[in-house]
Design an enzyme around this catalytic site. Structure first.
Site, PDB file in Angstrom:
ATOM      1  N   LYS A  22       1.006  -0.653  -0.021  1.00 31.42           N
ATOM      2  CA  LYS A  22       0.063  -0.056  -0.020  1.00 31.42           C
ATOM      3  C   LYS A  22       1.273   1.129  -0.248  1.00 31.42           C
ATOM      4  O   LYS A  22       0.642   2.063  -0.599  1.00 31.42           O
ATOM      5  CB  LYS A  22      -1.113   0.085   1.214  1.00 31.42           C
ATOM      6  CG  LYS A  22      -1.213   0.853   1.525  1.00 31.42           C
ATOM      7  CD  LYS A  22      -2.608   0.910   3.224  1.00 31.42           C
ATOM      8  CE  LYS A  22      -1.864   1.612   3.820  1.00 31.42           C
ATOM      9  NZ  LYS A  22      -1.180   3.106   3.748  1.00 31.42           N
ATOM     10  N   ASN A  23       2.013   1.524   1.155  1.00 28.70           N
ATOM     11  CA  ASN A  23       2.737   2.390   1.425  1.00 28.70           C
ATOM     12  C   ASN A  23       3.835   2.738  -0.354  1.00 28.70           C
ATOM     13  O   ASN A  23       4.526   4.306   0.327  1.00 28.70           O
ATOM     14  CB  ASN A  23       3.331   2.274   2.166  1.00 28.70           C
ATOM     15  CG  ASN A  23       2.651   2.841   3.711  1.00 28.70           C
ATOM     16  OD1 ASN A  23       0.907   3.079   3.093  1.00 28.70           O
ATOM     17  ND2 ASN A  23       2.673   2.249   5.005  1.00 28.70           N
ATOM     18  N   CYS A 116      -5.362  12.515  12.126  1.00 29.34           N
ATOM     19  CA  CYS A 116      -5.746  11.745  11.940  1.00 29.34           C
ATOM     20  C   CYS A 116      -6.194  10.423  13.267  1.00 29.34           C
ATOM     21  O   CYS A 116      -5.492  11.327  14.514  1.00 29.34           O
ATOM     22  CB  CYS A 116      -4.680  10.990  11.219  1.00 29.34           C
ATOM     23  SG  CYS A 116      -3.777   9.700  11.422  1.00 29.34           S
ATOM     24  N   ARG A 121      -1.695  15.329  12.342  1.00 31.75           N
ATOM     25  CA  ARG A 121      -0.342  14.505  11.515  1.00 31.75           C
ATOM     26  C   ARG A 121      -0.001  15.577  10.516  1.00 31.75           C
ATOM     27  O   ARG A 121      -0.376  16.621   9.898  1.00 31.75           O
ATOM     28  CB  ARG A 121      -1.078  13.838  10.528  1.00 31.75           C
ATOM     29  CG  ARG A 121      -0.297  12.768   9.324  1.00 31.75           C
ATOM     30  CD  ARG A 121      -0.109  11.423  10.155  1.00 31.75           C
ATOM     31  NE  ARG A 121       0.568  10.236   9.117  1.00 31.75           N
ATOM     32  CZ  ARG A 121      -0.158   9.559   9.028  1.00 31.75           C
ATOM     33  NH1 ARG A 121      -1.053   9.132   9.536  1.00 31.75           N
ATOM     34  NH2 ARG A 121       0.328   8.434   8.510  1.00 31.75           N
ATOM     35  N   ASP A 304       4.436   1.003  11.542  1.00 31.86           N
ATOM     36  CA  ASP A 304       2.917   0.043  11.888  1.00 31.86           C
ATOM     37  C   ASP A 304       3.127  -1.476  11.657  1.00 31.86           C
ATOM     38  O   ASP A 304       1.599  -1.947  11.845  1.00 31.86           O
ATOM     39  CB  ASP A 304       3.586  -0.384  10.312  1.00 31.86           C
ATOM     40  CG  ASP A 304       2.909   1.031   9.038  1.00 31.86           C
ATOM     41  OD1 ASP A 304       3.053   2.200  10.551  1.00 31.86           O
ATOM     42  OD2 ASP A 304       3.129   1.441   8.448  1.00 31.86           O
ATOM     43  N   ARG A 396      -8.736  -0.665   4.456  1.00 34.93           N
ATOM     44  CA  ARG A 396      -7.709   0.057   3.695  1.00 34.93           C
ATOM     45  C   ARG A 396      -6.318  -0.102   3.516  1.00 34.93           C
ATOM     46  O   ARG A 396      -5.763   0.146   3.009  1.00 34.93           O
ATOM     47  CB  ARG A 396      -7.582   1.468   4.768  1.00 34.93           C
ATOM     48  CG  ARG A 396      -8.664   2.824   5.170  1.00 34.93           C
ATOM     49  CD  ARG A 396      -7.884   3.513   5.797  1.00 34.93           C
ATOM     50  NE  ARG A 396      -6.466   4.151   5.687  1.00 34.93           N
ATOM     51  CZ  ARG A 396      -5.686   4.292   6.587  1.00 34.93           C
ATOM     52  NH1 ARG A 396      -6.256   4.595   7.232  1.00 34.93           N
ATOM     53  NH2 ARG A 396      -4.678   4.975   5.922  1.00 34.93           N
TER      54      ARG A 396
HETATM   55  C1  UD1 Z   1       4.207   6.977   6.287  1.00 32.47           C
HETATM   56  C2  UD1 Z   1       3.522   5.735   6.091  1.00 32.47           C
HETATM   57  C3  UD1 Z   1       2.851   4.997   7.207  1.00 32.47           C
HETATM   58  C4  UD1 Z   1       4.255   4.610   8.426  1.00 32.47           C
HETATM   59  C5  UD1 Z   1       4.718   6.308   8.648  1.00 32.47           C
HETATM   60  C6  UD1 Z   1       6.121   5.532   9.952  1.00 32.47           C
HETATM   61  C7  UD1 Z   1       2.486   5.885   4.089  1.00 32.47           C
HETATM   62  C8  UD1 Z   1       1.216   6.399   3.026  1.00 32.47           C
HETATM   63  N1  UD1 Z   1       1.754   5.972   4.848  1.00 32.47           N
HETATM   64  O1  UD1 Z   1       3.171   7.922   6.543  1.00 32.47           O
HETATM   65  O2  UD1 Z   1       2.029   4.289   7.443  1.00 32.47           O
HETATM   66  O3  UD1 Z   1       3.450   5.147  10.178  1.00 32.47           O
HETATM   67  O4  UD1 Z   1       5.734   6.568   7.463  1.00 32.47           O
HETATM   68  O5  UD1 Z   1       6.514   5.159   8.516  1.00 32.47           O
HETATM   69  O6  UD1 Z   1       3.789   5.983   3.285  1.00 32.47           O
HETATM   70  N2  UD1 Z   1       6.099  14.888  10.787  1.00 32.47           N
HETATM   71  C9  UD1 Z   1       6.555  16.050  10.502  1.00 32.47           C
HETATM   72  N3  UD1 Z   1       6.138  17.756   9.573  1.00 32.47           N
HETATM   73  C10 UD1 Z   1       5.585  16.617   8.307  1.00 32.47           C
HETATM   74  C11 UD1 Z   1       5.914  15.766   8.197  1.00 32.47           C
HETATM   75  C12 UD1 Z   1       6.343  13.564   9.284  1.00 32.47           C
HETATM   76  O7  UD1 Z   1       6.023  16.199  12.275  1.00 32.47           O
HETATM   77  O8  UD1 Z   1       5.533  17.564   7.835  1.00 32.47           O
HETATM   78  C13 UD1 Z   1       6.404  13.368  11.810  1.00 32.47           C
HETATM   79  C14 UD1 Z   1       5.006  12.864  12.169  1.00 32.47           C
HETATM   80  O9  UD1 Z   1       4.794  13.630  12.763  1.00 32.47           O
HETATM   81  C15 UD1 Z   1       5.740  11.594  12.486  1.00 32.47           C
HETATM   82  C16 UD1 Z   1       7.152  11.550  11.576  1.00 32.47           C
HETATM   83  O10 UD1 Z   1       7.390  12.860  11.050  1.00 32.47           O
HETATM   84  O11 UD1 Z   1       6.222  11.985  13.827  1.00 32.47           O
HETATM   85  C17 UD1 Z   1       7.331  10.267  11.052  1.00 32.47           C
HETATM   86  O12 UD1 Z   1       6.389  10.804   9.225  1.00 32.47           O
HETATM   87  P1  UD1 Z   1       6.149  10.163   8.117  1.00 32.47           P
HETATM   88  O13 UD1 Z   1       7.428   9.032   7.943  1.00 32.47           O
HETATM   89  O14 UD1 Z   1       5.999  11.735   7.914  1.00 32.47           O
HETATM   90  O15 UD1 Z   1       5.092   8.933   7.793  1.00 32.47           O
HETATM   91  P2  UD1 Z   1       4.040   9.458   6.521  1.00 32.47           P
HETATM   92  O16 UD1 Z   1       4.623   9.858   5.132  1.00 32.47           O
HETATM   93  O17 UD1 Z   1       2.906  10.615   6.834  1.00 32.47           O
END
Ligand code: UD1
Length: 420
Positions: A22-23, A116, A121, A304, A396
């Site tokens: 999925k990711n 979320c 997020r 995850d 999902r």
């Molecule tokens: C992706 C995965 C999700 C997984 C996560 C961490 C997808 C669709 N989803 O989510 O399943 O759990 O990686 O492996 O690929 N953060 C910030 N600011 C930002 C972006 C992120 O502070 O602009 C923080 C988040 O709150 C979190 C950390 O960075 O604590 C990691 O998040 P991130 O790697 O961005 O996760 P996603 O890409 O949303």
């Protein structure tokens, strides 16, 4: 209402092929928007998140067809630059479209993804990466309006965010000049995105390391790609085999992507063997506690997989401590596991799981994707019947949870009486 019913308490045994990730497929579908021609993605899992991503592409004027696990996207003439609020609300990770829409159309308007199930997020890193490349971004009444033609630059991520790394790569391939991305996420999904972009004619290097370099401005054409295996689905089924005291094999997986998960399960007493594209696991009748499991960016233990591995370790001997470092609300499955007889205490980021002799079936509710899958893992190892509701979360990310667990010998049925 839809319900999954599981009669647990019997060791699983069998073999299952793992679905596409999925990711991986979500950013790959977003990348197709950058092509001036037709892209073909094979091994696309059948998931509601994929359906929503296809809806977004269609709403932007792309022609998308799906036949079995093959999705074909014709992005020769996109017409839109806005993702509607309902589509954004369906799937918060659609923020990964920000970079490609901006890069292709010169403007992108999306609603702010907000919080979320896993907690807040934030997307500050996505925004700051795009600003570094010259985008002008305004935030008004929950909408983000991004404009500008992009120029390569040096982006430093303060956290190796997966989504921000993907957005930076997807926008930098459209920028004029070179971009260097520091402290990039190193997840396998980044390597896969790099290889797809390169197949489209881009020049991206360093994916899988902390520094990714992108030559921008090259013309991007159609390409074909086969989506890689879902390491989290694989971790779920390994956990289910372990929870049931069973023995079985997963095929179509990359064992290297699972090494932190298999390390915990081996410590808990499982015997694990890995081949070219398979992993075989045999569990003892009773698991034992493992050393602390700390979630971390790849190659650390995946956040995850925290819930599904925790579900396996609820039943066993000894204590396992979990430390969730990635998301603030990622223990929502704990209350449901406790209803099944688990002994778990949560204090902030830490969950202490004291192994119990047996779990029992209960009526439980999935409140997020992986937390929902964790309930199925616990249920196959629990005595009696478990009924799981809240299946829209599980749908999902798992295209055939019931069929797959059934293939591993679980007594599991899904009853869909009406829409949830
Ligand atoms: C992706 C995965 C999700 C997984 C996560 C961490 C997808 C669709 N989803 O989510 O399943 O759990 O990686 O492996 O690929 N953060 C910030 N600011 C930002 C972006 C992120 O502070 O602009 C923080 C988040 O709150 C979190 C950390 O960075 O604590 C990691 O998040 P991130 O790697 O961005 O996760 P996603 O890409 O949303």
């Amino acid at each position: 209402m839809s319900v999954i019913q599981i009669q647990g308490g019997r060791p699983l045994s069998g073999s299952v092929r793992i679905q596409g990730a999925k990711n991986s497929v979500l950013p790959l579908l977003a990348a197709t928007l950058l092509s001036r021609g037709t892209c073909v993605l094979r091994n696309c899992p059948k998931l509601t998140d994929v359906d929503h991503t296809i809806d977004i592409l269609r709403s932007l004027g792309c022609r998308v067809e799906r036949e079995g696990d093959v999705v074909t996207v014709d992005s020769s003439a996109p017409t839109g630059h806005t993702i509607s609020e309902p589509l954004m609300r369906e799937m918060r990770s659609s923020v990964v479209f920000l970079g490609p829409i901006l890069g292709r159309m010169g403007r992108a308007v999306i609603s702010y993804p907000g919080g979320c199930e896993l907690g807040p997020r934030p997307i500050d890193l996505h925004i700051s990466a795009l600003r570094t490349l010259g985008a002008s971004i305004t935030e008004r009444e929950g909408r983000l309006d991004c404009e500008g033609s992009l120029t390569g630059g040096e982006i430093v991520l303060s956290i190796p965010s997966v989504g921000a790394t993907e957005n930076a790569m997807l926008s930098a391939v459209c920028a004029q000049g070179d971009t260097i991305l520091h402290n990039a996420a190193r997840e396998p999904e980044i390597v896969e995105l790099q290889s797809f972009l390169n197949a489209m004619g881009a020049r991206v290097r360093g994916g899988g390391t902390s520094t990714v370099t992108i030559r921008g401005g090259l013309p991007l054409h159609g390409a074909e790609h086969t989506v890689g295996p879902d390491r989290i689905v694989a971790a779920t089924y390994l956990s289910a085999l372990a929870a049931s005291g069973g023995e079985g094999e997963l095929t179509g997986v990359d064992w290297r992507q699972l090494s932190t998960v298999t390390a915990v399960l081996s410590e808990a007493g499982c015997t694990i063997r890995s081949g070219a594209d398979q992993v075989w696991l045999s569990a003892p009748s009773r698991l034992r506690g493992a050393r602390p499991v700390r979630t971390a960016p790849y190659p650390g233990f995946p956040t995850d997989a925290q819930a599904v591995v925790m579900a396996a370790l609820c039943k066993g001997e000894g204590t396992t401590v979990f430390v969730e470092n990635m998301f603030s609300s990622r223990y929502r499955h704990v209350d449901e596991l406790v209803r099944m007889g688990a002994d778990i205490r949560v204090e902030g980021k830490v969950a202490v799981v004291c192994g119990v002799k047996a779990l029992h079936g209960a009526q439980v509710r999935a409140t997020d994707l992986r937390g929902g899958a964790a309930l199925a893992v616990a249920a196959v190892g629990a005595e009696g019947e478990t009924c799981i509701t809240g299946l829209r979360h599980i749908d999902r990310g798992y295209q055939s949870l019931c069929e797959d667990l059934s293939g591993l010998g679980a007594r599991i049925v899904r009853l869909d009486t009406s829409t949830e």
